[in-house]
Design an enzyme around this catalytic site. Structure first.
Site, PDB file in Angstrom:
ATOM      1  N   LYS A  67      -8.095  -0.856   6.536  1.00 23.76           N
ATOM      2  CA  LYS A  67      -8.443  -1.383   5.209  1.00 23.76           C
ATOM      3  C   LYS A  67      -7.520  -2.550   4.836  1.00 23.76           C
ATOM      4  CE  LYS A  67      -8.368   2.920   3.981  1.00 23.76           C
ATOM      5  NZ  LYS A  67      -8.499   4.311   3.601  1.00 23.76           N
ATOM      6  N   ASP A 127     -14.225   3.508   8.518  1.00 24.93           N
ATOM      7  CA  ASP A 127     -13.171   4.409   8.030  1.00 24.93           C
ATOM      8  C   ASP A 127     -13.715   5.332   6.940  1.00 24.93           C
ATOM      9  OD1 ASP A 127     -10.415   5.396   7.514  1.00 24.93           O
ATOM     10  OD2 ASP A 127     -10.808   4.441   5.587  1.00 24.93           O
ATOM     11  N   SER A 182      -6.598   4.447   9.726  1.00 22.90           N
ATOM     12  CA  SER A 182      -7.399   4.467   8.509  1.00 22.90           C
ATOM     13  C   SER A 182      -6.795   3.522   7.463  1.00 22.90           C
ATOM     14  CB  SER A 182      -7.445   5.911   7.980  1.00 22.90           C
ATOM     15  OG  SER A 182      -7.888   5.965   6.672  1.00 22.90           O
ATOM     16  N   HIS A 194       0.853  -1.187   0.000  1.00 27.86           N
ATOM     17  CA  HIS A 194       0.000   0.000   0.000  1.00 27.86           C
ATOM     18  C   HIS A 194       0.895   1.245   0.000  1.00 27.86           C
ATOM     19  CE1 HIS A 194      -3.495   2.523   0.920  1.00 27.86           C
ATOM     20  NE2 HIS A 194      -2.643   3.223   1.654  1.00 27.86           N
ATOM     21  N   ARG A 212     -13.400  13.663   8.624  1.00 26.57           N
ATOM     22  CA  ARG A 212     -12.083  14.275   8.878  1.00 26.57           C
ATOM     23  C   ARG A 212     -11.744  15.294   7.797  1.00 26.57           C
ATOM     24  NH1 ARG A 212      -8.436   9.438   8.568  1.00 26.57           N
ATOM     25  NH2 ARG A 212      -6.754  10.928   8.805  1.00 26.57           N
TER      26      ARG A 212
HETATM   27  N1  URA Z   1      -5.008   7.476   3.234  1.00 26.57           N
HETATM   28  C1  URA Z   1      -5.996   6.853   3.934  1.00 26.57           C
HETATM   29  O1  URA Z   1      -6.514   5.835   3.502  1.00 26.57           O
HETATM   30  N2  URA Z   1      -6.374   7.396   5.118  1.00 26.57           N
HETATM   31  C2  URA Z   1      -5.834   8.510   5.637  1.00 26.57           C
HETATM   32  O2  URA Z   1      -6.218   8.921   6.701  1.00 26.57           O
HETATM   33  C3  URA Z   1      -4.820   9.148   4.890  1.00 26.57           C
HETATM   34  C4  URA Z   1      -4.428   8.606   3.692  1.00 26.57           C
END
Ligand code: URA
Length: 442
Positions: free
Chosen positions: A187, A161, A183, A82, A168
């Site tokens: 995932k 999220d 966050s 990621h 946010r």
């Molecule tokens: N990417 C994400 O998936 N979440 C965040 O909070 C910042 C970048």
């Protein structure tokens, strides 16, 4: 338990228990806790921070808020990567085929681009006919057969999220390490991989502009992955200039293919190899990252990674001819060379401005529903530290609309800072964070 007391506790720098965090996440996902209370809580977290244990509990609660992908029907150790996001970041298109060529399964769920950074799913759609929405059965079958499949995010992964991230975004609570780490990792944990490699970008085009913040984010994410019993590595890589030279969907696919064919830019190859060697290490396929690097370079030399890319494109409905002849990829009709206004050296590239110029050409999304033009983009001729003479080409813009081309040109010209003094080139890779500590590369 009630939300008022929990906001108050965080406001007074208290530490929340696992049960309290679960109460907040479950309540907010179900809609029992309203946005105004969640906003107050998120602001309290930004001001007073969370401990590592709170962050890990928050991550697990968010991961458990939706589907947990079961990839047990896929044989072997599943590896995933990621990136925290950058301009010209096409490493997934290089590393997926390399790892798969070595027989490790890559079952990847990727996103679309939003704002100035691109998404792998959009890039792949540059191959005519390519489908990124496979059924679960097809997804698993493709990974078992050819070791690589990449699909869009069709599952309901970490819905908490999704809801919190949207909040946010509008309450100035994005830039907190615990919130970002939880966050991203919620995932990743929900998407079922056994080994997680994180590409944490640092610099002018990255979320985290300073090395210290990038390191803190990397540490936090590695701790979370380790607590979840998944081998996790974070490689901190440079984003003070676009990665490689191509920015824009089809242009990036072309560059990724050239890299798999041994003719790509050095930075893209090095970053892709570094990330991939930690995937191999985490999966137990090699004993050291160095051993991984040698194996990976061989997949480029013997063209097995290029052949794997062709198989992958075919398996998802595209035409493998485009892999062997990337000149077939459709590029925009107007080609415009941006000339240097002075003599000197490239001392700074405002990377997010390059991303914005590509977005203005139509290559990126302003909102989630914007339509994008896969054929537009920018090819960078001069990178940090390069000497340039007045009138020499800094970058080539690929456009389909002359008004957009003019807007993008203005933006792009501002992105290049030229100085009389020769500037140092930043390293490609700064360090690697493992559960046992930080390995300094520079
Ligand atoms: N990417 C994400 O998936 N979440 C965040 O909070 C910042 C970048």
């Amino acid at each position: 338990m009630n939300m008022y007391e929990l906001i108050n506790k965080k406001k007074n720098k208290g530490e929340l228990s696992k049960e309290e965090i679960e109460f907040i996440i479950e309540g907010y996902t179900k809609g029992d806790i309203p946005d105004y209370q969640m906003s107050a809580f998120l602001m309290a977290v930004c001001l007073n921070h969370m401990t590592h244990e709170e962050t890990a509990n928050l991550t697990i609660a968010m991961a458990n808020s939706g589907d947990l992908l079961d990839l047990s029907e896929i044989e072997g150790v599943k590896v995933d990567k990621h990136s925290t996001g950058g301009v010209g970041d096409k490493t997934s298109l290089v590393l997926g085929p390399m790892v798969a060529a070595l027989g490790l399964p890559v079952a990847k769920m990727s996103g679309r681009g939003l704002g100035h950074t691109g998404g792998t799913i959009d890039k792949l759609e540059s191959f005519p006919g390519f489908s990124t929405s496979l059924s679960t059965e097809q997804f698993i079958e493709n990974v078992n057969k050819i070791k690589l499949a990449i699909v869009g995010q069709t599952y309901n992964l970490a819905p908490a999220d999704k809801k919190i991230y949207a909040l946010r975004d509008v309450t100035a609570t994005v830039d907190n390490i615990s919130l970002i780490a939880s966050s991203i990792m919620s995932k990743k944990l929900a998407s079922g991989a056994d080994v997680i490699v994180l590409d944490v970008k640092t610099g002018s085009g990255a979320f985290m502009k300073s090395y210290e913040d990038s390191l803190a984010l990397a540490n936090e994410m590695v701790q979370i992955g380790t607590l979840a019993n998944k081998p996790t590595y974070a490689v901190i890589t440079d984003m003070n200039q676009p990665l490689g030279r191509a920015v824009g969907n089809a242009l990036e696919v072309k560059e990724a293919i050239e890299t798999l064919n041994g003719q790509g830019p050095e930075d893209l190859l090095e970053v892709s190899i570094a990330l991939t060697s930690y995937m191999l290490l985490g999966a137990g396929r090699v004993k050291s990252a160095k051993e991984g690097k040698d194996l990976l370079l061989e997949t480029i030399r013997n063209k097995s990674a290029l052949d794997k890319m062709a198989q992958f494109v075919n398996a998802q409905g595209g035409d493998s001819e485009f892999v062997y002849n990337p000149g077939l990829l459709k590029l925009a009709s107007i080609k415009y060379d941006l000339k240097s206004p002075s003599d000197g050296y490239i001392s700074e590239i405002r990377t997010d401005e390059v991303g914005m110029a590509s977005l203005l050409l139509g290559g990126g999304r302003v909102t989630k529903d914007s339509k994008i033009d896969l054929s537009v983009g920018i090819f960078i001729h001069k990178k940090l530290g390069d000497k340039v003479s007045k009138g020499e080409t800094l970058a080539t813009l690929y456009a389909n609309d002359d008004n957009k081309r003019r807007e993008a040109k203005k933006r792009l010209l501002n992105a290049f800072i030229i100085n009389k003094e020769k500037a140092a080139r930043p390293p490609y890779i700064y360090s690697v964070v493992t559960k046992d500590g930080v390995i300094k590369i520079v």
